[in-house]
Scaffold this motif. Sequence first.
Motif: not given
Length: 141
Positions: A9-34
């Motif tokens: 890919p040549s485009v990567y969305p880049t996001l900042l979170y107040r609780d990035a660790k929780a965001a990683i959990t949401v994205l992996t567990e709820a949405f199936g990201f690796t």
Amino acid sequence: MSEATTGVPSVYPTLLYRDAKAAITVLTEAFGFTRGSVYEGEGGVVEHAELSLGNGSVLLGSTGRGGPFDAAMKDAGPSGVYVVVADVDAHHRHAVEHGAALGVEILMPPTDQDYGGRDYMARDPEGTIWSFGTYVPGAHG
């Protein structure tokens, strides 16, 4: 100017979170990201993380860590990210089953769109809007 890459890919969305660790959990567990690389600084601040789904990736980190990107994003609101998936209904079922306990809100169930795709929309706990669908930009017309 066009930069062509093969299979990368040549485009990567880049996001900042107040609780990035929780965001990683949401994205992996709820949405199936690796979960890929996760680099933490002092106090467990996520300096940089890479998560992938299919052949795409999203980059994220913690707010308040300093630097020009953090400063530029200070007053930016939530973002919207579109992700292509093969089976929207199965992906939606997974998000419903695993996301509710993580604070994921489904905003639109799987819906056939006039432009030929089928997608659904969800909001993560910090307000980022995630759309998952079958429409592949640039592949139609």
